[in-house]
Design an enzyme around this catalytic site. Structure first.
Site, PDB file in Angstrom:
ATOM      1  CE  LYS A 204      25.067  12.919  -9.320  1.00  0.00           C
ATOM      2  NZ  LYS A 204      24.289  12.744  -8.615  1.00  0.00           N
ATOM      3  NE  ARG A 238      29.372  14.140  -4.372  1.00  0.00           N
ATOM      4  CZ  ARG A 238      29.854  13.615  -5.061  1.00  0.00           C
ATOM      5  NH1 ARG A 238      28.753  14.168  -6.003  1.00  0.00           N
ATOM      6  NH2 ARG A 238      31.167  12.802  -5.804  1.00  0.00           N
TER       7      ARG A 238
HETATM    8  N1  HH2 Z   1      26.852  11.957  -7.240  1.00  0.00           N
HETATM    9  C1  HH2 Z   1      28.036  11.122  -7.759  1.00  0.00           C
HETATM   10  C2  HH2 Z   1      29.108  10.639  -6.707  1.00  0.00           C
HETATM   11  N2  HH2 Z   1      28.762  10.561  -5.239  1.00  0.00           N
HETATM   12  N3  HH2 Z   1      27.865  10.307  -3.590  1.00  0.00           N
HETATM   13  C3  HH2 Z   1      26.449  11.400  -3.192  1.00  0.00           C
HETATM   14  N4  HH2 Z   1      26.164  10.657  -2.050  1.00  0.00           N
HETATM   15  N5  HH2 Z   1      25.265  11.523  -3.493  1.00  0.00           N
HETATM   16  C4  HH2 Z   1      25.060  11.699  -5.293  1.00  0.00           C
HETATM   17  O1  HH2 Z   1      24.541  12.476  -6.013  1.00  0.00           O
HETATM   18  C5  HH2 Z   1      26.843  11.560  -5.750  1.00  0.00           C
HETATM   19  C6  HH2 Z   1      27.330  10.898  -4.970  1.00  0.00           C
HETATM   20  C7  HH2 Z   1      28.240  11.627  -9.452  1.00  0.00           C
HETATM   21  O2  HH2 Z   1      29.155  12.686  -9.817  1.00  0.00           O
HETATM   22  P1  HH2 Z   1      30.736  13.188  -9.775  1.00  0.00           P
HETATM   23  O3  HH2 Z   1      31.795  12.256  -8.139  1.00  0.00           O
HETATM   24  O4  HH2 Z   1      30.658  14.374  -9.330  1.00  0.00           O
HETATM   25  O5  HH2 Z   1      30.659  11.747 -10.823  1.00  0.00           O
HETATM   26  P2  HH2 Z   1      31.627  10.857 -10.593  1.00  0.00           P
HETATM   27  O6  HH2 Z   1      30.716   9.538  -9.869  1.00  0.00           O
HETATM   28  O7  HH2 Z   1      31.441  10.012 -13.186  1.00  0.00           O
HETATM   29  O8  HH2 Z   1      33.063  10.515 -10.537  1.00  0.00           O
END
Ligand code: HH2
Length: 259
Positions: A204, A238
């Site tokens: 992040k 995660r």
């Molecule tokens: N962060 C993201 C998405 N889903 N769910 C939970 N429970 N906690 C988190 O911190 C969280 C999440 C963002 O990360 P990512 O899926 O890698 O990116 P994007 O939303 O750009 O697909």
């Protein structure tokens, strides 16, 4: 928990939207081989400024993948804010629903009540498009804890067994660097609320702000953050980089006081 983004525009640049089923399965299998205990599948990026995905598109991306992944022998979690997607995902074999919106959309609580799946309730201030513009709190730790307790109450009052729920302070979702650091520093407060704590710190931008690294160069920082979170009571991390996180956790676990 390994991240599998079926998106075009995830911040980490690892989206699999245009990948065929074979590459998605290969990615999932290598995450499992590296030690992932849960696969988290999402089809809509929550990155600030990301393109919204319609309910139909999200279902069309998620359902076939969940049906295939559900056969791999590890629980499949679906990252969605939309009640219709939750229902379709559970019908397709999802074992967990991960809602970054804390089940606040009308119909979200009803969609998961009476279904025997795990739930992750996350805190977010504002909405993804604008949440990083001016996040503000009187006390971030207290407010996030209050929010999570309120949302857990909404779910349990609707009939969800408390043992199905985990909570997540939502790193980077309507939070400045200082807010994120305060949440990590005081993560124990959340662990004491009586539900397993899930954290998403992997790659992040808060880690980029500290190390000066772009998304692809944040593995070491991500592993350090995951270790700190586990040390402070997190039960699920995660992550994008399963093998690196697993190895670091194995060392921590071998020498931890509980061992
Ligand atoms: N962060 C993201 C998405 N889903 N769910 C939970 N429970 N906690 C988190 O911190 C969280 C999440 C963002 O990360 P990512 O899926 O890698 O990116 P994007 O939303 O750009 O697909």
């Amino acid at each position: 928990m390994a991240i599998l983004n079926l998106t075009t525009d995830s911040f980490s640049g690892d989206g699999l939207a245009s990948a065929g089923m074979e590459s998605i399965l290969a990615r999932a299998e290598s995450a499992i081989a590296a030690g992932a205990g849960i696969l988290d599948v999402g089809a809509e990026s929550t990155r600030p400024g990301a393109q919204p995905v319609s309910e139909q598109q999200e279902i069309a991306r998620i359902v076939p993948v969940v049906s295939q992944l559900a056969r791999l022998g590890v629980p499949v979690s679906v990252d969605t804010m939309k009640p219709a997607v939750m229902t379709a995902a559970i019908d397709a074999g999802a074992a967990m629903i991960n809602d970054v919106n804390g089940f606040r959309a009308p119909g979200a609580v009803d969609a998961v009540t009476g279904r025997s799946v795990g739930l992750c309730v996350m805190h977010m201030q504002g909405v993804p498009r604008t949440m990083q513009q001016a996040p503000s709190y009187r006390s971030v730790v207290e407010e996030v804890a209050e929010f999570l307790s309120d949302r857990v109450r909404a779910l349990t009052c609707s009939g969800v067994a408390p043992g199905r729920i985990c909570i997540d302070p939502g790193f980077g979702f309507g939070k400045s660097l200082e807010h994120n650091l305060a949440l990590l520093r005081h993560l124990r407060v959340f662990a004491e609320l009586g539900h397993p704590v899930l954290v998403g710190l992997s790659r992040k931008s808060m880690l980029g702000a500290i190390t000066g690294r772009d998304v692809g160069g944040r593995v070491y920082a991500s592993v350090a953050a995951a270790l700190m979170a586990v040390e402070r009571g997190a039960r699920i991390v995660r992550v994008h980089d399963v093998a690196a996180t697993r190895e670091a956790l194995a060392v921590w676990d071998a020498a931890a006081e509980h061992a």
